[in-house]
Scaffold this motif. Structure first.
Motif: not given
Lengths: 322, 322
Positions: B184, B204, B270-277
């Motif tokens: 991740v 992410p 920046y492209e936010h990824d909830e799981t990775i974050s």
């Protein structure tokens, strides 16, 4: 509610079964499966089923964990001294069997409240003066290692929703009725129990050795309490250091003297055992009880009262041939 | 000295192999066995043997650990994101295989220096502001759980004299050459590597996300250093948090800008990824390096220098078609 207890022929398992069968029990038990390698004593209660089963066999977990099992108290273990002597057996019972039970729950009963008894023997080595729930588990014994590995697994199975786990780390339980077991802390019951029966007891550790103790009554109460907690109360980590009291061996014997007189207390003899002293010396004896008390777990007031309860509840049973 | 590396086709395994084959290597290697599921690239060195092997098979450990094996670098792993997706595979590779290797050492090579790469992903949940070697490992991901269980086992095998284990917890390694993996934290290399190749990189996690980083060069140096330590230096606990530097994503990108100009740095989106974050956010980013430094492990000076080293050592290799 269907409840299973492994290690049910043992001292704590047996007490726990009795407590769960009482009419005022915190858990409403409709079926109670008691399992151990030897057949647990049967009880005159239609809810009880007894089973002799080796939990290290491949089919054991499948037999114990069913879609309708609500709570599993997994108490079966090879105790500290024994696990230190026989590494493979210790790992098999204390870790592999726990893993099998978790796997069975994952595939058949993800809502299962899996109550696991761990130990303060997960602590060892260089430790802070007071242990908290944030202190690293760095066991210096194979029993503690297997228990710490099981704790990690239970946490991950719970986080992933494979099971609803709860882990309680037990202080040394004193005073255990019955006979000595192969835990290195077994003397912590023997030095009180044997003198009260008029027998000599050997203490293998120095009088200054401090121990972290809980009475059997408090431990059994706390085991049941662990099963009733909401998983949200446990937040991100499902391991709780059960509360206890910190007592030196010297203080234990002076409490015995206070309750039963010096003649009884003089039946304790010090005979130093290097192996036992080293292992017991590596266990911490001072903990911060605050999280456990906040969660509603119970603690004994002092060791003199622990002896008095033992005399009232256990000694009379022996005298009356229970 | 006979040395084995598992995961030798991977980025770090490959670097480690190269470092060990250098004439000035801290370890005097006479035979180097490189193992991975796919055949590791061969090297023009008569000391090297390459082997394609699935370390989860029953015979693998027997093939790798012999009475004449001196050092085993056990790097093979299913990385964080992958282990989170496939629980069973993660446990099999990250825990069961480690256990098999330890068992093989116990029965055939108790003097084996068993160097194991763990992770700062063993930390998670409610953590103190600065992590030390005494902070409890309470992982919030299955990768960290399997690594933490392996750490415990290695400690017990070492204490009992079954093997001579050393565990190093790796910071996130940045900048990795090559392509993204399924960790991740993979973006922590991608957001520098891809722009330097003129490609867009997706980040992410938020710019404020702080990471605990080490360059590949420092990690490889530290792996070899771990193998040279005396077991007495490790005292009662064989786990070391490797030193690292604490850097925010924003700072990483401004370092990139400093070294390569704003045109390159603007290739990060920046492209936010909830799981990775969520997973990355559960990893701690501030550690006390003192024990590791006292033991002679190395730390990078700052992230700008890390980028400069990458450009010098890795980027030119790519440009010259290495």
């Amino acid at each position: 509610m269907k409840v299973v207890i492994t290690g049910a022929a043992g001292f704590l398992g047996s007490r726990l079964a009795d407590a769960l069968l009482k009419p005022n029990s915190e858990l409403c038990v409709t079926e109670l499966v008691l399992v151990d390698t030897i057949l647990p004593p049967s009880r005159k209660d239609p809810r009880v089923i007894t089973l002799a089963l080796d939990i290290t066999t491949p089919e054991a977990a499948r037999k114990l964990v069913d879609t309708d099992t609500d709570v599993l108290f997994h108490l079966a273990a090879v105790v500290s001294g024994h696990a230190e002597e026989d590494f493979d057996l210790g790992m098999k019972v204390n870790f592999n069997a726990t893993r099998s039970l978790l796997e069975a729950a994952r595939h058949r009963a993800t809502k299962l409240r899996f109550v696991f008894t761990s130990t303060v023997g997960v602590f060892g080595g260089d430790l802070p003066p007071i242990i908290t729930d944030q202190t690293a588990a760095t066991p210096q014994n194979s029993y503690g290692i297997a228990k710490a590995m099981s704790e990690l697994l239970i946490n991950d199975y719970s986080r992933r929703g494979f099971v609803d786990g709860r882990v309680v780390r037990l202080p040394t339980v004193s005073i255990r009725a019955g006979t000595a077991n192969r835990a290195v802390t077994s003397f912590a019951s023997g030095i009180i129990r044997e003198p009260l029966n008029g027998e000599v007891a050997i203490c293998p550790v120095p009088p200054d050795q401090e121990l972290w103790l809980s009475s059997p009554g408090s431990v059994v109460y706390n085991l049941i309490h662990a099963a009733t907690l909401l998983s949200s109360e446990l937040e991100k980590w499902r391991v709780i250091n059960l509360p206890g009291i910190s007592v030196t061996v010297r203080k234990m014997i002076s409490s015995l003297c206070e309750v039963s007189g010096s003649k009884v207390a003089k039946l304790v003899r010090y005979e130093h055992d290097e192996t036992i002293s080293a292992m017991v010396g590596s266990f911490p004896s001072r903990f911060d009880n605050s999280r456990a008390l906040r969660l509603g777990f119970r603690v004994d007031s002092n060791f003199t009262d622990v002896i008095r309860s033992y005399i009232l509840e256990d000694l009379k049973q022996v005298s009356f041939g229970f």
